[in-house]
Every structure is written in structure tokens, then in C-alpha cells.
Design a protein around this motif. Sequence first.
Motif, PDB file in Angstrom:
ATOM      1  N   ALA A   1     -31.189  15.593  80.565  1.00 20.34           N
ATOM      2  CA  ALA A   1     -30.039  15.711  79.655  1.00 20.34           C
ATOM      3  C   ALA A   1     -29.538  14.326  79.242  1.00 20.34           C
ATOM      4  CB  ALA A   1     -28.923  16.511  80.327  1.00 20.34           C
ATOM      5  N   ALA A   2     -29.505  13.402  80.196  1.00 18.10           N
ATOM      6  CA  ALA A   2     -29.061  12.036  79.897  1.00 18.10           C
ATOM      7  C   ALA A   2     -30.002  11.383  78.886  1.00 18.10           C
ATOM      8  CB  ALA A   2     -28.991  11.217  81.177  1.00 18.10           C
ATOM      9  N   LEU A   3     -31.304  11.628  79.073  1.00 16.14           N
ATOM     10  CA  LEU A   3     -32.323  11.037  78.212  1.00 16.14           C
ATOM     11  C   LEU A   3     -32.229  11.576  76.780  1.00 16.14           C
ATOM     12  CD1 LEU A   3     -34.454   8.987  79.057  1.00 16.14           C
ATOM     13  CD2 LEU A   3     -36.076  10.870  79.334  1.00 16.14           C
ATOM     14  N   THR A   4     -32.084  12.895  76.639  1.00 17.75           N
ATOM     15  CA  THR A   4     -31.998  13.461  75.285  1.00 17.75           C
ATOM     16  C   THR A   4     -30.724  12.976  74.603  1.00 17.75           C
ATOM     17  OG1 THR A   4     -31.091  15.479  76.258  1.00 17.75           O
ATOM     18  CG2 THR A   4     -33.399  15.548  75.595  1.00 17.75           C
ATOM     19  N   SER A   5     -29.632  12.912  75.341  1.00 15.74           N
ATOM     20  CA  SER A   5     -28.393  12.510  74.672  1.00 15.74           C
ATOM     21  C   SER A   5     -28.442  11.018  74.307  1.00 15.74           C
ATOM     22  CB  SER A   5     -27.159  12.894  75.501  1.00 15.74           C
ATOM     23  OG  SER A   5     -26.748  11.836  76.307  1.00 15.74           O
ATOM     24  N   ARG A   6     -29.095  10.199  75.153  1.00 16.20           N
ATOM     25  CA  ARG A   6     -29.264   8.784  74.785  1.00 16.20           C
ATOM     26  C   ARG A   6     -30.083   8.625  73.505  1.00 16.20           C
ATOM     27  NH1 ARG A   6     -32.908   5.147  76.541  1.00 16.20           N
ATOM     28  NH2 ARG A   6     -33.485   6.134  78.501  1.00 16.20           N
ATOM     29  N   HIS A   7     -31.051   9.549  73.300  1.00 19.64           N
ATOM     30  CA  HIS A   7     -31.862   9.495  72.077  1.00 19.64           C
ATOM     31  C   HIS A   7     -31.204  10.233  70.907  1.00 19.64           C
ATOM     32  CE1 HIS A   7     -35.119   8.222  74.825  1.00 19.64           C
ATOM     33  NE2 HIS A   7     -35.658   7.698  73.754  1.00 19.64           N
ATOM     34  N   GLY A   8     -30.068  10.853  71.171  1.00 18.45           N
ATOM     35  CA  GLY A   8     -29.390  11.600  70.111  1.00 18.45           C
ATOM     36  C   GLY A   8     -30.135  12.864  69.704  1.00 18.45           C
ATOM     37  N   ILE A   9     -30.840  13.452  70.661  1.00 16.73           N
ATOM     38  CA  ILE A   9     -31.609  14.664  70.367  1.00 16.73           C
ATOM     39  C   ILE A   9     -30.893  15.870  70.956  1.00 16.73           C
ATOM     40  CG2 ILE A   9     -33.770  15.895  70.860  1.00 16.73           C
ATOM     41  CD1 ILE A   9     -35.106  13.092  70.960  1.00 16.73           C
ATOM     42  N   ALA A  10     -30.679  16.899  70.119  1.00 19.28           N
ATOM     43  CA  ALA A  10     -30.056  18.129  70.609  1.00 19.28           C
ATOM     44  C   ALA A  10     -31.011  18.820  71.578  1.00 19.28           C
ATOM     45  CB  ALA A  10     -29.734  19.056  69.438  1.00 19.28           C
ATOM     46  N   ALA A  11     -30.483  19.242  72.713  1.00 11.69           N
ATOM     47  CA  ALA A  11     -31.331  19.874  73.738  1.00 11.69           C
ATOM     48  C   ALA A  11     -32.015  21.134  73.209  1.00 11.69           C
ATOM     49  CB  ALA A  11     -30.503  20.195  74.974  1.00 11.69           C
ATOM     50  N   ASN A  12     -31.407  21.786  72.214  1.00 10.41           N
ATOM     51  CA  ASN A  12     -32.034  23.015  71.710  1.00 10.41           C
ATOM     52  C   ASN A  12     -33.266  22.748  70.849  1.00 10.41           C
ATOM     53  OD1 ASN A  12     -30.997  22.242  69.236  1.00 10.41           O
ATOM     54  ND2 ASN A  12     -29.466  23.880  69.140  1.00 10.41           N
ATOM     55  N   ARG A  13     -33.606  21.479  70.656  1.00 10.29           N
ATOM     56  CA  ARG A  13     -34.883  21.161  69.982  1.00 10.29           C
ATOM     57  C   ARG A  13     -36.011  21.014  70.987  1.00 10.29           C
ATOM     58  NH1 ARG A  13     -34.663  16.260  65.968  1.00 10.29           N
ATOM     59  NH2 ARG A  13     -36.638  17.178  65.283  1.00 10.29           N
ATOM     60  N   ILE A  14     -35.705  21.129  72.262  1.00 11.39           N
ATOM     61  CA  ILE A  14     -36.727  20.882  73.278  1.00 11.39           C
ATOM     62  C   ILE A  14     -37.216  22.176  73.914  1.00 11.39           C
ATOM     63  CG2 ILE A  14     -37.266  19.725  75.458  1.00 11.39           C
ATOM     64  CD1 ILE A  14     -36.754  17.763  73.162  1.00 11.39           C
ATOM     65  N   VAL A  15     -38.525  22.282  74.027  1.00 12.74           N
ATOM     66  CA  VAL A  15     -39.160  23.379  74.752  1.00 12.74           C
ATOM     67  C   VAL A  15     -39.816  22.794  76.006  1.00 12.74           C
ATOM     68  CG1 VAL A  15     -41.043  25.065  74.714  1.00 12.74           C
ATOM     69  CG2 VAL A  15     -39.554  24.809  72.712  1.00 12.74           C
ATOM     70  N   ILE A  16     -39.511  23.384  77.144  1.00 11.72           N
ATOM     71  CA  ILE A  16     -40.104  22.961  78.407  1.00 11.72           C
ATOM     72  C   ILE A  16     -41.338  23.820  78.647  1.00 11.72           C
ATOM     73  CG2 ILE A  16     -39.685  22.690  80.898  1.00 11.72           C
ATOM     74  CD1 ILE A  16     -37.681  21.075  79.242  1.00 11.72           C
ATOM     75  N   GLU A  17     -42.534  23.189  78.618  1.00 18.57           N
ATOM     76  CA  GLU A  17     -43.767  23.959  78.847  1.00 18.57           C
ATOM     77  C   GLU A  17     -44.178  23.868  80.307  1.00 18.57           C
ATOM     78  OE1 GLU A  17     -47.189  23.617  76.353  1.00 18.57           O
ATOM     79  OE2 GLU A  17     -46.047  24.003  74.531  1.00 18.57           O
ATOM     80  N   ILE A  18     -44.286  25.029  80.915  1.00 21.79           N
ATOM     81  CA  ILE A  18     -44.759  25.068  82.301  1.00 21.79           C
ATOM     82  C   ILE A  18     -45.898  26.083  82.388  1.00 21.79           C
ATOM     83  CG2 ILE A  18     -42.593  24.371  83.394  1.00 21.79           C
ATOM     84  CD1 ILE A  18     -41.984  27.334  83.826  1.00 21.79           C
ATOM     85  N   THR A  19     -46.727  25.922  83.406  1.00 20.42           N
ATOM     86  CA  THR A  19     -47.752  26.930  83.665  1.00 20.42           C
ATOM     87  C   THR A  19     -47.306  27.709  84.901  1.00 20.42           C
ATOM     88  OG1 THR A  19     -49.018  25.520  85.146  1.00 20.42           O
ATOM     89  CG2 THR A  19     -49.585  25.422  82.811  1.00 20.42           C
ATOM     90  N   GLU A  20     -48.063  28.751  85.207  1.00 16.24           N
ATOM     91  CA  GLU A  20     -47.630  29.551  86.344  1.00 16.24           C
ATOM     92  C   GLU A  20     -47.743  28.777  87.654  1.00 16.24           C
ATOM     93  OE1 GLU A  20     -49.820  33.103  86.849  1.00 16.24           O
ATOM     94  OE2 GLU A  20     -51.332  32.055  88.017  1.00 16.24           O
ATOM     95  N   ALA A  21     -48.468  27.656  87.659  1.00 15.32           N
ATOM     96  CA  ALA A  21     -48.523  26.825  88.867  1.00 15.32           C
ATOM     97  C   ALA A  21     -47.122  26.398  89.296  1.00 15.32           C
ATOM     98  CB  ALA A  21     -49.397  25.598  88.628  1.00 15.32           C
TER      99      ALA A  21
END
Length: 290
Positions: free
Chosen positions: A134-154
Motif C-alpha cells: 500500500a505504501a509503494l502504490t501510494s508513493r507511485h500515485g497508483i490507485a490500489a484498484n488498478r492492481i491485480v494480485i496474481e497467485i497460484t494455488e501453491a
Amino acid sequence: SKKRDGKNGALLYDPLLQDNTRQRAEIERDIEAGLENDWLDAFFQPIVDLSTGIVKGYEALLRLDHPEKGIMAPAEIIRVAEETGAIIRVGNRMLEKALSNLVQLTNATGNDKTYLAINFSPLQFEQTLPIRFAALTSRHGIAANRIVIEITEATLLHDNPQIRTILDEFARYGCRIALDDFGTGYSSLSYLNSFPVDIVKIDQSFIRSLVADAPDLRHKSRMLVEGITAISHKMECTVVAEGIETEAQRDVLTQFGVDCGQGYFFARPQPVQHLVDLEDIHETARSSVA
Ligand code: C2E
Ligand code: MG
Ligand code: MG
Ligand code: MG
């Protein structure tokens, strides 16, 4: 040639094993040199709305631009980094690159609606990840709702309550969660039930067999893709197909109601500067028409 101890046949020297060890050590060195010399980058691959052809977002994919070996693909780098623990530093660097590239692309295109999907290794999923993120996105001025977290079932495999807490925290910031390589694991369907998943990415192995020569395989994989899409939609998930290489695949997937697609048919993963240049060309074309 192999040398065995005469008594019990135990392997004393295995050239193949030694090759692997040497290769692994070399990749370890490449990773360290890459971190040290800033050779790591996030390439972006467009993710396209299948019914309109509009780019909805991008997936950030790790590349290591080695001065002698050229551009190295991530699979082995990630695997070795996970084994040595370097994945934490690689992952952090990748996040920096992905977010600053997104800023660069957003500034060049003026489009702040496209999303960015970022892959996470299970080892990165520790308690402080969401708050650091969250700190990183806000420092870059990027809205968190533009980010998708990709995970696998691992990442979900052990149904660890801490993983759930981390996913919930990402969701609270407005990030979406994508389940990557869907359909290749052991109990993928149950994850849709028990975790806050927004996007299902159908693994490219299914997309490949959609146009297989063997009619039986082709038929079955079509039934599977159609079924996965229907179930995902009922669970209110968006469906993305990975590894679309041909128009025929695109057409079948569109017919089955798959929402978005990603693959060489549309575009390869590429340096963000290429996407910016492409946008400039479109812009020039538009303004010369006007
Ligand atoms: P993934 O997340 O499933 O990414 C999709 C892979 O499919 C990428 O491979 C992409 O280049 C490839 N691909 C896309 N379209 C096509 C196509 O039409 N045909 C074919 N044959 N392949 C296509 P890539 O870039 O080699 O990455 C491999 C895997 O490495 C990724 O699979 C992901 O699991 C992992 N990875 C990549 N970047 C990162 C990262 O930053 N962090 C972590 N933890 N893993 C990463
Ligand atoms: Mg992925
Ligand atoms: Mg995948
Ligand atoms: Mg994959």
C-alpha cells in the motif's frame, strides 16, 4: 561417465547432477548480478477484452536482461530464487519496476483505467506485504484498484489463516485477486469457494488443446473451458484465457463467453517503452487524420 562404489552401487559422481548444480549456481550468480546491476525489469503483456478488442490491463512479467546472455525468461530464475530465498529481494525489485513502468505508461497514454496484474510467489506472502504494498502504490500515485494480485494455488495450498488475512487486506485496499494457471492444480474449484477470488485465469494448456488435432481431446477441453467459464461466472469472477496464439482459439473462447484473453495472438510481453512508442504512433496517426 558415472563412477559407482563397488560395494553398494552408491552414486559417487553424477555428471548430470553436477551440470545441474553448476547451472543452478550460475543462475544464482545471474540473479545477484541482476539485482546489483539493475538488470531486472517488468515486461508488460496486454490483456484484451475478447468482445471489443480493447486492452483492459497488462500482466507484469519478470525479465533479466543479461549483457552476455540476452533477455532471460523468469521460470528458472523464480524457481532458483525461491530455493535460495533471493525471491524476497527479486519480488521487491519487481514490484518497484512494475509500478514505475505503470506510471510511465499511464503518463504516456493518459489512460489511468487499465489495470496491472502482478505475480506473487507464496514466499512473498508474509504479514507485512499488504502494508508495504500500500505504501509503494501510494508513493507511485497508483490507485490500489488498478492492481491485480496474481497467485497460484501453491499460495493457497495449506489454507493458512495468515494467507487469508493477507488476501482480505489486499481486497480491502481495493486490489483484485486472480487465480493463475487455473485448472492445473488439485482442488482448484474449492479455492473459488473459500478465498476472495475476482479473476480466474484459465491455464494455457487448456487453450492449446482447444485446437488439438485429436477430436476427442479437442472436444473435452472445449467442454472444460466452457464449464470453467460458466462456474466462474456464477461465482461472479471474471475469466481470462492465457496463451491465445491463434484466431481460431480466440473465436472459440469468445463463443464460450470468456471475458478477456492474453497471448501472442494479441501481443507478446514487451518492454514498456515499446508500448509507449506504439501509443505515440497511434496518437500521430490520429492527429494526422484530424
Ligand atoms: P504466468 O503468470 O502464467 O504468465 C504467463 C506466461 O505465459 C508468461 O511466461 C508469458 O510470457 C507466457 N505467454 C503469454 N502468452 C503466451 C502465448 O500466446 N503462448 C505461449 N506459449 N506463452 C505465452 P513467462 O513470462 O515466461 O513467465 C512464466 C512464469 O513465471 C509466469 O507464468 C509466472 O508464474 C512466473 N513469473 C513471471 N514473472 C514473475 C514475477 O514477477 N514474480 C513471480 N513470483 N513469478 C513470475
Ligand atoms: Mg501470471
Ligand atoms: Mg498463468
Ligand atoms: Mg504459468
